[in-house]
Design a protein around this motif. Structure first.
Motif, PDB file in Angstrom:
ATOM      1  N   ALA A 138       0.838  -1.198   0.000  1.00  0.00           N
ATOM      2  CA  ALA A 138       0.000   0.000   0.000  1.00  0.00           C
ATOM      3  C   ALA A 138       0.870   1.244   0.000  1.00  0.00           C
ATOM      4  O   ALA A 138       1.970   1.251   0.566  1.00  0.00           O
ATOM      5  CB  ALA A 138      -0.935   0.018   1.208  1.00  0.00           C
ATOM      6  N   ARG A 139       0.359   2.295  -0.637  1.00  0.00           N
ATOM      7  CA  ARG A 139       1.056   3.587  -0.669  1.00  0.00           C
ATOM      8  C   ARG A 139       0.898   4.281   0.680  1.00  0.00           C
ATOM      9  O   ARG A 139      -0.184   4.334   1.253  1.00  0.00           O
ATOM     10  CB  ARG A 139       0.461   4.458  -1.772  1.00  0.00           C
ATOM     11  CG  ARG A 139       1.117   5.821  -1.926  1.00  0.00           C
ATOM     12  CD  ARG A 139       0.457   6.610  -3.056  1.00  0.00           C
ATOM     13  NE  ARG A 139      -0.937   6.905  -2.750  1.00  0.00           N
ATOM     14  CZ  ARG A 139      -1.348   8.004  -2.106  1.00  0.00           C
ATOM     15  NH1 ARG A 139      -0.475   8.889  -1.687  1.00  0.00           N
ATOM     16  NH2 ARG A 139      -2.638   8.198  -1.894  1.00  0.00           N
ATOM     17  N   ILE A 140       2.010   4.835   1.200  1.00  0.00           N
ATOM     18  CA  ILE A 140       1.989   5.551   2.471  1.00  0.00           C
ATOM     19  C   ILE A 140       2.432   6.985   2.231  1.00  0.00           C
ATOM     20  O   ILE A 140       3.624   7.247   2.024  1.00  0.00           O
ATOM     21  CB  ILE A 140       2.917   4.886   3.510  1.00  0.00           C
ATOM     22  CG1 ILE A 140       2.584   3.392   3.671  1.00  0.00           C
ATOM     23  CG2 ILE A 140       2.817   5.622   4.847  1.00  0.00           C
ATOM     24  CD1 ILE A 140       1.226   3.102   4.240  1.00  0.00           C
ATOM     25  N   PRO A 141       1.513   7.953   2.237  1.00  0.00           N
ATOM     26  CA  PRO A 141       1.936   9.357   2.205  1.00  0.00           C
ATOM     27  C   PRO A 141       2.488   9.745   3.569  1.00  0.00           C
ATOM     28  O   PRO A 141       1.983   9.278   4.603  1.00  0.00           O
ATOM     29  CB  PRO A 141       0.637  10.101   1.894  1.00  0.00           C
ATOM     30  CG  PRO A 141      -0.449   9.226   2.411  1.00  0.00           C
ATOM     31  CD  PRO A 141       0.049   7.803   2.287  1.00  0.00           C
ATOM     32  N   THR A 142       3.535  10.557   3.608  1.00  0.00           N
ATOM     33  CA  THR A 142       4.135  10.930   4.883  1.00  0.00           C
ATOM     34  C   THR A 142       3.828  12.380   5.219  1.00  0.00           C
ATOM     35  O   THR A 142       3.362  13.156   4.381  1.00  0.00           O
ATOM     36  CB  THR A 142       5.658  10.737   4.857  1.00  0.00           C
ATOM     37  OG1 THR A 142       6.250  11.754   4.023  1.00  0.00           O
ATOM     38  CG2 THR A 142       6.027   9.364   4.331  1.00  0.00           C
ATOM     39  N   THR A 143       4.107  12.764   6.445  1.00  0.00           N
ATOM     40  CA  THR A 143       3.828  14.123   6.916  1.00  0.00           C
ATOM     41  C   THR A 143       4.693  15.156   6.219  1.00  0.00           C
ATOM     42  O   THR A 143       4.428  16.354   6.326  1.00  0.00           O
ATOM     43  CB  THR A 143       4.049  14.215   8.428  1.00  0.00           C
ATOM     44  OG1 THR A 143       5.381  13.795   8.750  1.00  0.00           O
ATOM     45  CG2 THR A 143       3.046  13.337   9.161  1.00  0.00           C
ATOM     46  N   THR A 144       5.772  14.744   5.531  1.00  0.00           N
ATOM     47  CA  THR A 144       6.643  15.692   4.845  1.00  0.00           C
ATOM     48  C   THR A 144       6.328  15.820   3.370  1.00  0.00           C
ATOM     49  O   THR A 144       6.947  16.616   2.682  1.00  0.00           O
ATOM     50  CB  THR A 144       8.117  15.260   4.978  1.00  0.00           C
ATOM     51  OG1 THR A 144       8.294  14.015   4.300  1.00  0.00           O
ATOM     52  CG2 THR A 144       8.517  15.102   6.426  1.00  0.00           C
ATOM     53  N   GLY A 145       5.411  15.026   2.857  1.00  0.00           N
ATOM     54  CA  GLY A 145       5.068  15.093   1.455  1.00  0.00           C
ATOM     55  C   GLY A 145       5.664  13.990   0.618  1.00  0.00           C
ATOM     56  O   GLY A 145       5.192  13.735  -0.489  1.00  0.00           O
ATOM     57  N   ALA A 146       6.720  13.339   1.087  1.00  0.00           N
ATOM     58  CA  ALA A 146       7.286  12.196   0.370  1.00  0.00           C
ATOM     59  C   ALA A 146       6.333  11.016   0.481  1.00  0.00           C
ATOM     60  O   ALA A 146       5.484  10.964   1.373  1.00  0.00           O
ATOM     61  CB  ALA A 146       8.656  11.830   0.930  1.00  0.00           C
ATOM     62  N   GLU A 147       6.460  10.062  -0.430  1.00  0.00           N
ATOM     63  CA  GLU A 147       5.621   8.876  -0.422  1.00  0.00           C
ATOM     64  C   GLU A 147       6.472   7.615  -0.484  1.00  0.00           C
ATOM     65  O   GLU A 147       7.581   7.631  -1.007  1.00  0.00           O
ATOM     66  CB  GLU A 147       4.650   8.885  -1.612  1.00  0.00           C
ATOM     67  CG  GLU A 147       3.615   9.973  -1.524  1.00  0.00           C
ATOM     68  CD  GLU A 147       2.621   9.926  -2.674  1.00  0.00           C
ATOM     69  OE1 GLU A 147       1.518  10.458  -2.504  1.00  0.00           O
ATOM     70  OE2 GLU A 147       2.967   9.364  -3.736  1.00  0.00           O
ATOM     71  N   MET A 148       5.940   6.542   0.084  1.00  0.00           N
ATOM     72  CA  MET A 148       6.617   5.254   0.074  1.00  0.00           C
ATOM     73  C   MET A 148       5.566   4.170  -0.090  1.00  0.00           C
ATOM     74  O   MET A 148       4.363   4.419   0.012  1.00  0.00           O
ATOM     75  CB  MET A 148       7.411   5.059   1.362  1.00  0.00           C
ATOM     76  CG  MET A 148       6.555   5.081   2.604  1.00  0.00           C
ATOM     77  SD  MET A 148       7.509   5.173   4.143  1.00  0.00           S
ATOM     78  CE  MET A 148       8.061   6.876   4.091  1.00  0.00           C
TER      79      MET A 148
END
Length: 381
Positions: A138-148
């Motif tokens: 699953a895609r995980i958006p992060t609090t800094t704007g990057a995605e993993m």
């Protein structure tokens, strides 16, 4: 880092306690169907004063007297101060203009020869690699704007759910992408076997090409990652690995293999006993031995199998542990480590981080008793 440098004003004028990081800027929500392979994995916005170095955190606060707290601060999900406050994917601008993040410098290694930079020990290797299968992604958006992308694995040697944290859209799991009997395209989308990004109305999955990543093998550390322990630098290492892998210049992406082997493989309960022995005067190695455990009981066969499933045959390994190089390569060098990238504590580089007597002793033990490749002269006296 002094606590005063990390106190941040909330919107209502009250100050958070010193162990809270700056509040991150929320990322803008994309409103297009562009594939994630074309997306910029750097931070999409945010306050420059909240950049990863954290050196100018105090300058970002308004110059006004501190407002005394009249009530406890509200519950917060922000990380402790010693965690890089804007990871992953940030850079600190300078007076000359926006900073361009540099790629982490690698050191060539070759475990096939004695002088190959992989230490003198010969770690015990598994006779066969475990069988692993990625069951969901699953895609995980992060609090800094990057995605993993978070990949969850099952295997045939334990009942634990091991993880791979993947940066970039060009790194794929063969077992996840494999077509399963009777499944529909919607089944594939729901379990994460797709390229690019999901959006309402999407009906197809697709397949991309593979590419070589930066890799970090990270063993679970509840105390360092969750309860703010200053006995180790595990939480800082996890955040720094994510930051390096999501730098704009890192087009190949990266992989963090997150293994559920707490306390160098002895488990959380025994690890806490080891902490008590450390308070009684033992170092981390001696404490494990007094509890009748090996100094390091971890195994990396699962990591090797997961990397192979993710299509990786040659990697750049982010580590200070030379023994990990041979162990991750597998019993028959199924994977070749071409370079070792050093994981240097942030405080040694003058880029934030934290210092404490416990972590300094922990790092010295790693160097002196476990052969980790860190410059002892760089430790605080």
């Amino acid at each position: 880092m002094p606590g005063s440098e990390l106190r941040q004003l909330q919107s209502d004028g009250t100050r958070l306690p010193s162990f809270y990081s700056p509040r991150p800027e929320p990322p803008e929500t994309p409103h297009n169907d562009a594939d994630i392979e074309q997306a910029d994995f750097s931070i999409s916005g945010g306050n420059p004063a909240s950049a990863s170095d954290g050196d100018n955190a105090e300058d970002a606060s308004p110059a006004q007297p501190a407002t005394p707290l009249t009530q406890p601060p509200p519950a917060s999900l922000l990380s402790p101060a010693f965690t890089p406050p804007s990871t992953p994917g940030t850079a600190t601008p300078s007076a000359a203009g926006p900073a361009i993040p540099a790629e982490p410098r690698g050191i060539p290694v070759d475990s096939s020869i004695p002088t190959g930079g992989c230490g003198t020990k010969h770690p015990r290797l598994l006779e066969r690699l475990p069988q692993v299968e990625c069951i969901v992604r699953a895609r995980i958006p992060t609090t800094t704007g990057a995605e993993m992308f978070l990949h969850l694995y099952k295997n045939d040697v334990d009942n634990k759910e091991h993880l791979a944290i993947v940066f970039g859209g060009n790194i794929r799991s063969k077992s996840l992408d494999a077509v399963r009997e009777g499944e529909t395209e919607m089944d594939r989308l729901v379990r994460g076997a797709y390229t690019g990004r999901l959006y309402p109305g999407r009906t197809t999955s697709g397949f991309p090409a593979l590419g070589p990543p930066l890799v970090r093998i990270h063993s679970e550390c509840y105390t360092g990652e969750t309860v703010w322990s200053a006995r180790c630098d595990c939480g800082e290492q996890l955040d720094e690995a994510a930051r390096l892998m999501s730098l704009p210049g890192n087009k190949a992406g990266g992989i963090i293999i997150y293994l559920r082997q707490e306390g160098r493989g002895i488990g959380l309960g025994e690890k806490l006993k080891a902490y008590n022995l450390q308070d009684l005067g033992s170092d981390t190695v001696e404490a494990n031995l007094l509890l009748r455990h090996p100094a390091d009981a971890r195994s990396y066969g699962l990591a090797t199998a997961m990397l192979l499933d993710l299509g990786q045959k040659e990697i750049r390994l982010l580590t200070n542990n030379p023994d990990k190089i041979r162990a991750v390569e597998g019993p028959h060098r199924e994977i070749v480590v071409k370079e070792r990238v050093a994981m240097v504590p942030l405080s040694w580089k003058g880029k934030g981080g934290f210092r404490a007597p416990e972590v300094e002793g922990y790092l010295k033990t790693k160097i002196e008793k476990m052969g980790h490749m860190l410059d002892l002269g760089s430790l605080p006296s």
